[in-house]
Write a protein that holds these residues in place. Structure first.
Motif, short mmCIF file in Angstrom:
data_model
loop_
_atom_site.label_atom_id
_atom_site.label_comp_id
_atom_site.label_asym_id
_atom_site.label_seq_id
_atom_site.Cartn_x
_atom_site.Cartn_y
_atom_site.Cartn_z
N THR A 1 0.86 -1.18 0.00
CA THR A 1 0.00 0.00 0.00
C THR A 1 0.89 1.23 0.00
O THR A 1 1.83 1.32 0.81
N ARG A 2 0.64 2.14 -0.93
CA ARG A 2 1.42 3.38 -1.04
C ARG A 2 0.47 4.55 -1.23
O ARG A 2 -0.59 4.40 -1.84
N SER A 3 0.88 5.71 -0.73
CA SER A 3 0.14 6.94 -0.96
C SER A 3 0.96 7.84 -1.85
O SER A 3 2.19 7.93 -1.72
N PHE A 4 0.27 8.51 -2.77
CA PHE A 4 0.92 9.41 -3.72
C PHE A 4 0.26 10.78 -3.65
O PHE A 4 -0.98 10.88 -3.54
N ALA A 5 1.06 11.82 -3.75
CA ALA A 5 0.56 13.19 -3.75
C ALA A 5 0.17 13.57 -5.18
O ALA A 5 0.78 14.44 -5.81
N ALA A 6 -0.83 12.87 -5.69
CA ALA A 6 -1.29 13.07 -7.07
C ALA A 6 -2.68 12.47 -7.19
O ALA A 6 -3.03 11.55 -6.44
N PRO A 7 -3.48 12.96 -8.15
CA PRO A 7 -4.80 12.35 -8.35
C PRO A 7 -4.68 10.92 -8.89
O PRO A 7 -3.67 10.56 -9.51
N ARG A 8 -5.71 10.13 -8.65
CA ARG A 8 -5.63 8.73 -9.08
C ARG A 8 -5.51 8.60 -10.59
O ARG A 8 -4.93 7.63 -11.07
N GLU A 9 -6.01 9.57 -11.36
CA GLU A 9 -5.85 9.52 -12.81
C GLU A 9 -4.36 9.50 -13.19
O GLU A 9 -3.96 8.80 -14.11
N ALA A 10 -3.56 10.27 -12.46
CA ALA A 10 -2.12 10.32 -12.74
C ALA A 10 -1.45 8.99 -12.38
O ALA A 10 -0.56 8.52 -13.10
N VAL A 11 -1.89 8.37 -11.28
CA VAL A 11 -1.31 7.09 -10.88
C VAL A 11 -1.74 5.99 -11.85
O VAL A 11 -0.92 5.17 -12.28
N PHE A 12 -3.02 5.99 -12.23
CA PHE A 12 -3.50 5.01 -13.21
C PHE A 12 -2.73 5.17 -14.52
O PHE A 12 -2.32 4.19 -15.14
N ASP A 13 -2.50 6.41 -14.92
CA ASP A 13 -1.76 6.70 -16.15
C ASP A 13 -0.33 6.17 -16.07
O ASP A 13 0.22 5.69 -17.06
N ALA A 14 0.27 6.23 -14.89
CA ALA A 14 1.63 5.69 -14.73
C ALA A 14 1.66 4.19 -14.99
O ALA A 14 2.66 3.66 -15.48
N TRP A 15 0.57 3.51 -14.68
CA TRP A 15 0.48 2.06 -14.93
C TRP A 15 0.16 1.73 -16.39
O TRP A 15 0.46 0.63 -16.85
N THR A 16 -0.48 2.64 -17.11
CA THR A 16 -1.04 2.29 -18.42
C THR A 16 -0.48 3.09 -19.59
O THR A 16 -0.74 2.75 -20.74
N ASN A 17 0.28 4.12 -19.34
CA ASN A 17 0.89 4.92 -20.41
C ASN A 17 2.31 4.41 -20.62
O ASN A 17 3.13 4.47 -19.69
N PRO A 18 2.64 3.91 -21.81
CA PRO A 18 3.97 3.32 -22.02
C PRO A 18 5.13 4.24 -21.66
O PRO A 18 6.11 3.79 -21.06
N GLU A 19 5.04 5.53 -22.00
CA GLU A 19 6.15 6.44 -21.71
C GLU A 19 6.36 6.59 -20.20
O GLU A 19 7.49 6.64 -19.72
N LYS A 20 5.27 6.62 -19.45
CA LYS A 20 5.39 6.77 -17.99
C LYS A 20 5.76 5.45 -17.33
O LYS A 20 6.57 5.41 -16.41
N PHE A 21 5.19 4.34 -17.81
CA PHE A 21 5.52 3.02 -17.28
C PHE A 21 7.02 2.77 -17.41
O PHE A 21 7.65 2.25 -16.49
N ALA A 22 7.60 3.15 -18.55
CA ALA A 22 9.03 2.93 -18.79
C ALA A 22 9.91 3.68 -17.79
O ALA A 22 11.02 3.24 -17.50
N VAL A 23 9.41 4.79 -17.24
CA VAL A 23 10.19 5.59 -16.29
C VAL A 23 10.32 4.87 -14.95
O VAL A 23 11.40 4.79 -14.37
N TRP A 24 9.21 4.33 -14.44
CA TRP A 24 9.25 3.78 -13.08
C TRP A 24 9.47 2.27 -13.03
O TRP A 24 9.97 1.77 -12.05
N PHE A 25 9.12 1.54 -14.07
CA PHE A 25 9.25 0.08 -14.06
C PHE A 25 10.72 -0.28 -14.21
O PHE A 25 11.28 -0.22 -15.30
N GLY A 26 11.36 -0.59 -13.10
CA GLY A 26 12.78 -0.91 -13.14
C GLY A 26 13.65 0.11 -12.43
O GLY A 26 14.83 -0.12 -12.30
N THR A 27 13.09 1.20 -12.01
CA THR A 27 13.79 2.28 -11.31
C THR A 27 14.78 3.01 -12.21
O THR A 27 14.90 2.73 -13.40
N ASP A 28 15.52 3.93 -11.60
CA ASP A 28 16.47 4.75 -12.35
C ASP A 28 17.67 3.96 -12.86
O ASP A 28 18.30 4.34 -13.83
N GLY A 29 17.99 2.83 -12.21
CA GLY A 29 19.16 2.07 -12.59
C GLY A 29 18.94 1.09 -13.73
O GLY A 29 19.86 0.42 -14.16
N VAL A 30 17.70 1.01 -14.21
CA VAL A 30 17.35 0.04 -15.25
C VAL A 30 16.68 0.80 -16.39
O VAL A 30 15.86 1.68 -16.17
#
Length: 145
Positions: free
Chosen positions: A7-36
């Motif tokens: 469980t995590r809390s984010f200082a952003a609307p849920r649309e932005a969090v959902f978009d991070a899961w479903t938008n390829p450009e955003k998914f690529a940023v967080w999936f794997g962290t900065d080192g990957v």
């Protein structure tokens, strides 16, 4: 079946969090962290029930991990269920469920992953990885505002 819940809390609307899961450009940023690196050309996401996704993580040691899965449920911006595996030859797939709720001007995310065949050590390592991913996601969604 082994299951992990984060469980995590984010200082952003849920649309932005959902978009991070479903938008390829955003998914690529967080999936794997900065080192990957997740090169854009290796990532595809057909975000609809029955649609598939795939991504390749390029690791710092020059190896790579190929991920594939399928979307089972998509109810933007509150609910997403998808499968995941890094071994496409096997029928077994983990099932990720993401539920997003608006709380206190931000979003609470409850992510669970059922992982057939995982032992406690593998679950612990998976939790460490996801928490690092979600640290990056937190920065990404906060910047998107």
């Amino acid at each position: 079946m082994a299951e992990l819940t984060i469980t995590r809390s984010f200082a952003a609307p849920r649309e932005a969090v959902f978009d991070a899961w479903t938008n390829p450009e955003k998914f690529a940023v967080w999936f794997g962290t900065d080192g990957v690196d997740v090169p854009a050309e290796t990532l595809s996401m057909d975000v609809r029930p029955g649609g598939s996704w795939k991504a390749v993580m390029k690791l710092p040691d020059d190896t790579s991990i190929s991920w594939i899965g399928e979307y089972l449920e998509v109810d933007a911006p509150s609910h997403l269920v998808m499968t995941i595996t890094d071994n496409p030859a096997l029928d077994a797939r983990g099932v990720i469920t993401v539920d997003l709720a608006e709380v206190g001007g931000g979003t609470e995310m409850i992510m669970s992953q059922e992982s057939p065949g995982f032992d406690q050590g593998q679950l612990d390592q998976t939790a460490i990885g996801y928490n690092a991913f979600f640290d990056v996601m937190g920065t990404l969604v906060a910047e998107s505002e």
